[in-house]
Design a protein around this motif. Sequence first.
Motif, PDB file in Angstrom:
ATOM      1  N   VAL A 159       0.839  -1.309  -0.209  1.00 34.34           N
ATOM      2  CA  VAL A 159       0.060   0.050   0.013  1.00 34.34           C
ATOM      3  C   VAL A 159       1.098   1.196  -0.067  1.00 34.34           C
ATOM      4  O   VAL A 159       0.726   2.317  -0.990  1.00 34.34           O
ATOM      5  N   PRO A 160       1.720   1.665   0.867  1.00 35.34           N
ATOM      6  CA  PRO A 160       2.548   2.651   0.930  1.00 35.34           C
ATOM      7  C   PRO A 160       3.489   2.830  -0.068  1.00 35.34           C
ATOM      8  O   PRO A 160       3.521   4.074  -0.717  1.00 35.34           O
ATOM      9  N   ILE A 161       4.006   1.985  -0.751  1.00 34.75           N
ATOM     10  CA  ILE A 161       4.911   1.904  -1.874  1.00 34.75           C
ATOM     11  C   ILE A 161       3.964   2.291  -3.253  1.00 34.75           C
ATOM     12  O   ILE A 161       4.362   3.203  -3.945  1.00 34.75           O
ATOM     13  N   TRP A 162       2.776   1.598  -3.393  1.00 32.25           N
ATOM     14  CA  TRP A 162       2.001   1.821  -4.612  1.00 32.25           C
ATOM     15  C   TRP A 162       1.235   3.324  -4.465  1.00 32.25           C
ATOM     16  O   TRP A 162       1.165   3.827  -5.407  1.00 32.25           O
ATOM     17  N   GLY A 163       1.031   3.417  -3.162  1.00 30.00           N
ATOM     18  CA  GLY A 163       0.283   4.854  -2.995  1.00 30.00           C
ATOM     19  C   GLY A 163       1.263   5.987  -3.406  1.00 30.00           C
ATOM     20  O   GLY A 163       0.864   6.776  -4.178  1.00 30.00           O
ATOM     21  N   LYS A 164       2.498   5.714  -3.114  1.00 30.34           N
ATOM     22  CA  LYS A 164       3.539   7.088  -3.331  1.00 30.34           C
ATOM     23  C   LYS A 164       3.789   7.102  -4.909  1.00 30.34           C
ATOM     24  O   LYS A 164       4.141   8.038  -5.480  1.00 30.34           O
ATOM     25  N   GLN A 165       3.396   5.959  -5.621  1.00 25.25           N
ATOM     26  CA  GLN A 165       3.546   5.778  -7.120  1.00 25.25           C
ATOM     27  C   GLN A 165       2.397   6.539  -7.898  1.00 25.25           C
ATOM     28  O   GLN A 165       2.110   6.352  -9.149  1.00 25.25           O
ATOM     29  N   ASP A 166       1.238   6.546  -7.125  1.00 31.82           N
ATOM     30  CA  ASP A 166      -0.054   6.956  -7.615  1.00 31.82           C
ATOM     31  C   ASP A 166      -0.622   5.878  -8.296  1.00 31.82           C
ATOM     32  O   ASP A 166      -1.170   6.231  -9.430  1.00 31.82           O
ATOM     33  N   TRP A 167      -0.263   4.720  -8.109  1.00 35.26           N
ATOM     34  CA  TRP A 167      -0.950   3.673  -8.697  1.00 35.26           C
ATOM     35  C   TRP A 167      -2.274   3.278  -8.093  1.00 35.26           C
ATOM     36  O   TRP A 167      -3.065   2.266  -8.707  1.00 35.26           O
ATOM     37  N   LEU A 168      -2.619   3.736  -6.881  1.00 35.04           N
ATOM     38  CA  LEU A 168      -3.815   3.311  -6.199  1.00 35.04           C
ATOM     39  C   LEU A 168      -4.716   4.689  -6.110  1.00 35.04           C
ATOM     40  O   LEU A 168      -4.371   5.500  -5.795  1.00 35.04           O
ATOM     41  N   ALA A 169      -6.064   4.518  -6.293  1.00 36.85           N
ATOM     42  CA  ALA A 169      -7.014   5.555  -6.106  1.00 36.85           C
ATOM     43  C   ALA A 169      -6.943   6.091  -4.674  1.00 36.85           C
ATOM     44  O   ALA A 169      -7.173   5.002  -3.771  1.00 36.85           O
ATOM     45  N   PRO A 170      -6.937   7.297  -4.306  1.00 38.21           N
ATOM     46  CA  PRO A 170      -6.992   7.639  -3.023  1.00 38.21           C
ATOM     47  C   PRO A 170      -8.526   7.347  -2.538  1.00 38.21           C
ATOM     48  O   PRO A 170      -9.232   7.719  -3.215  1.00 38.21           O
ATOM     49  N   LEU A 171      -8.545   7.039  -1.230  1.00 40.06           N
ATOM     50  CA  LEU A 171      -9.812   6.927  -0.426  1.00 40.06           C
ATOM     51  C   LEU A 171     -10.210   7.964   0.374  1.00 40.06           C
ATOM     52  O   LEU A 171     -10.344   7.659   1.842  1.00 40.06           O
ATOM     53  N   ASP A 172     -10.123   9.154   0.023  1.00 43.50           N
ATOM     54  CA  ASP A 172     -10.404  10.352   0.899  1.00 43.50           C
ATOM     55  C   ASP A 172     -11.721  10.824   0.816  1.00 43.50           C
ATOM     56  O   ASP A 172     -12.039  11.871   1.609  1.00 43.50           O
ATOM     57  N   GLU A 173     -12.548  10.170   0.295  1.00 42.67           N
ATOM     58  CA  GLU A 173     -13.933  10.729   0.251  1.00 42.67           C
ATOM     59  C   GLU A 173     -14.886   9.441   0.358  1.00 42.67           C
ATOM     60  O   GLU A 173     -15.656   9.110  -0.566  1.00 42.67           O
ATOM     61  N   LEU A 174     -14.726   8.785   1.775  1.00 47.84           N
ATOM     62  CA  LEU A 174     -15.450   7.676   2.059  1.00 47.84           C
ATOM     63  C   LEU A 174     -16.887   7.912   2.424  1.00 47.84           C
ATOM     64  O   LEU A 174     -17.430   9.009   2.806  1.00 47.84           O
ATOM     65  N   PRO A 175     -17.896   7.155   2.185  1.00 43.99           N
ATOM     66  CA  PRO A 175     -19.105   7.561   2.058  1.00 43.99           C
ATOM     67  C   PRO A 175     -19.553   7.569   3.648  1.00 43.99           C
ATOM     68  O   PRO A 175     -18.649   7.040   4.597  1.00 43.99           O
ATOM     69  N   GLU A 176     -20.225   8.553   3.933  1.00 42.81           N
ATOM     70  CA  GLU A 176     -20.638   8.796   5.291  1.00 42.81           C
ATOM     71  C   GLU A 176     -21.022   7.692   6.201  1.00 42.81           C
ATOM     72  O   GLU A 176     -21.836   6.774   5.868  1.00 42.81           O
ATOM     73  N   GLY A 177     -20.488   7.751   7.339  1.00 38.83           N
ATOM     74  CA  GLY A 177     -20.858   6.699   8.287  1.00 38.83           C
ATOM     75  C   GLY A 177     -19.832   5.526   8.471  1.00 38.83           C
ATOM     76  O   GLY A 177     -19.791   4.634   9.063  1.00 38.83           O
ATOM     77  N   TYR A 178     -18.566   5.664   7.596  1.00 38.43           N
ATOM     78  CA  TYR A 178     -17.742   4.766   7.563  1.00 38.43           C
ATOM     79  C   TYR A 178     -16.815   4.633   8.700  1.00 38.43           C
ATOM     80  O   TYR A 178     -16.586   3.400   9.207  1.00 38.43           O
ATOM     81  N   ASP A 179     -16.574   5.615   9.343  1.00 37.51           N
ATOM     82  CA  ASP A 179     -15.919   5.699  10.782  1.00 37.51           C
ATOM     83  C   ASP A 179     -14.403   5.321  10.652  1.00 37.51           C
ATOM     84  O   ASP A 179     -14.045   4.241  10.985  1.00 37.51           O
ATOM     85  N   THR A 180     -13.639   5.954  10.004  1.00 38.05           N
ATOM     86  CA  THR A 180     -12.344   5.886   9.691  1.00 38.05           C
ATOM     87  C   THR A 180     -11.583   6.019  11.058  1.00 38.05           C
ATOM     88  O   THR A 180     -10.534   5.241  11.459  1.00 38.05           O
ATOM     89  N   ASP A 181     -11.973   6.644  12.195  1.00 38.34           N
ATOM     90  CA  ASP A 181     -11.624   6.953  13.301  1.00 38.34           C
ATOM     91  C   ASP A 181     -11.651   5.386  14.128  1.00 38.34           C
ATOM     92  O   ASP A 181     -10.954   5.673  15.191  1.00 38.34           O
ATOM     93  N   ASP A 182     -12.330   4.685  13.876  1.00 40.19           N
ATOM     94  CA  ASP A 182     -12.523   3.460  14.720  1.00 40.19           C
ATOM     95  C   ASP A 182     -11.393   2.367  14.181  1.00 40.19           C
ATOM     96  O   ASP A 182     -11.119   1.345  14.803  1.00 40.19           O
ATOM     97  N   LEU A 183     -10.699   2.866  13.100  1.00 37.97           N
ATOM     98  CA  LEU A 183      -9.713   1.847  12.642  1.00 37.97           C
ATOM     99  C   LEU A 183      -8.688   1.734  13.716  1.00 37.97           C
ATOM    100  O   LEU A 183      -8.149   2.774  14.372  1.00 37.97           O
ATOM    101  N   LEU A 184      -7.752   0.666  14.003  1.00 37.83           N
ATOM    102  CA  LEU A 184      -6.750   0.457  15.027  1.00 37.83           C
ATOM    103  C   LEU A 184      -5.775   1.644  14.398  1.00 37.83           C
ATOM    104  O   LEU A 184      -5.213   1.508  13.328  1.00 37.83           O
ATOM    105  N   PRO A 185      -5.366   2.190  15.113  1.00 39.80           N
ATOM    106  CA  PRO A 185      -4.050   3.183  14.694  1.00 39.80           C
ATOM    107  C   PRO A 185      -2.996   2.518  14.089  1.00 39.80           C
ATOM    108  O   PRO A 185      -2.670   3.188  13.020  1.00 39.80           O
ATOM    109  N   SER A 186      -2.339   1.465  14.467  1.00 40.68           N
ATOM    110  CA  SER A 186      -1.472   0.923  13.709  1.00 40.68           C
ATOM    111  C   SER A 186      -1.569   0.332  12.315  1.00 40.68           C
ATOM    112  O   SER A 186      -0.838   0.436  11.488  1.00 40.68           O
TER     113      SER A 186
END
Length: 443
Positions: free
Chosen positions: A95-122
């Motif tokens: 993920v971090p290697i391919w993300g830096k290469q712009d090979w992956l679509a960013p997931l910065d506009e997730l549907p309402e209610g997804y709750d990214t803050d609930d993901l384990l920090p690590s």
Amino acid sequence: MKTLTRALLGASALCTVSLAAQAQSDDPVTLTIATVNNGDMVRMQGLTGAFTEAHPNITLQWVTLEENELRRRVTTDIATGSGQFDVLTIGNYEVPIWGKQDWLAPLDELPEGYDTDDLLPSIRQALTVDDTLYALPFYGESAMVMYRTDLVEEAGVTIPDQPTWSDIMTAAEAMTNEAEQTYGICLRGKPGWGENMAFLTAMANSYGARWFDMDWRPQFDSPEWQSATNDYLTMLNEYGPPGAAANGFNENLSLFQQGRCGIWIDATVAASFVTDPDESTVAENVGFAQFPNKEGVDNHGNWLWSWNLAIPASSDSVDAAKEFVAWATSKEYTEIVAEEQGWRAAPPGTRTSLYENQEYIDAAPFAEMTLTSMEAADTQNSSVQEVPYTGGQFVAIPEFQGIGTAVGQAISAALAGQSTAEQALSQAQSITEREMQRAGYMD
């Protein structure tokens, strides 16, 4: 009743995961999803009715592959931009290697209610590049000891909550009964950077070894690597099943479920399968302990992995793919799994709320050890020695995929009796030095 509940939960997931779905296009979309043949992923395929009922214009097409083949196929697809897949199952290595290469679509506009803050920090940190998520975690894992409590008792040995490798080797020897085809220990032997080298790298970490010194010089000629590799080969050759060089995660899972292994040290995600009475003959006799360490070394392997769903930037259906990956990694999907197959089967290791859910804690005897193992993993400092890289059971550089697989083949050949440990490590040293020089890490 289950069908009705699934439909209701699917409708709930639709409402909370996406308001945009109400206005989605009626144009038909087929999402081609590349995934691994692990149990949790296979389970997901069987539960996607809730998603397709809520998204009648989206058809899901699955390409389910063995782990090494999956990595080869998706790496080729993403590097060439061929657009063969709309959703990829990839690890926190890519993920971090391919993300830096712009090979992956960013997931910065997730549907309402997804709750990214609930993901384990690590886990969330491992999937983020420049404050942007590039994948969503389906399940997370560390590694731990799974063992037969009945065989431990019969053999008169003890496996403490924080065992040493001496504890493990003593117990494995005592539990081996070749006449009954019960083997003391099962470990990954199949070659691959994510197969035998995932395990052996974590084991080497726990012996105080490191892949590279601060000048990026490979360290396979160190006493720590020699000790870890010799003990690994000894355990499998003397207390392991025949043909161990061909066994990866799935093969060892099957052996353990069949009652053929006294000890299995592998990914924490396996716990729900070895304790499933419908799949495992030893479900009522499984104990758990932290990944072992070498006496005097304060390191329990630092294994941290997640299988994640990502969208290649080359996909023509990014919006539809985003709907799917958000649904499949949501809290609502977890509730569907719990309703259909029980809380024990819930995808582990991604959300804080799961480990605050008393129903899950009561149903999953492995929950506490899984969380302990994941929280103990330090991927910024995988070795007790100073290192120039990050990553627990892997080295987070692009070259590691090729180097790790080549080293894994050398180790697997030694396990198969085609060479000695010393010859395998010498070969590993030469391979890695050559490739690191070629890549410009070393003079």
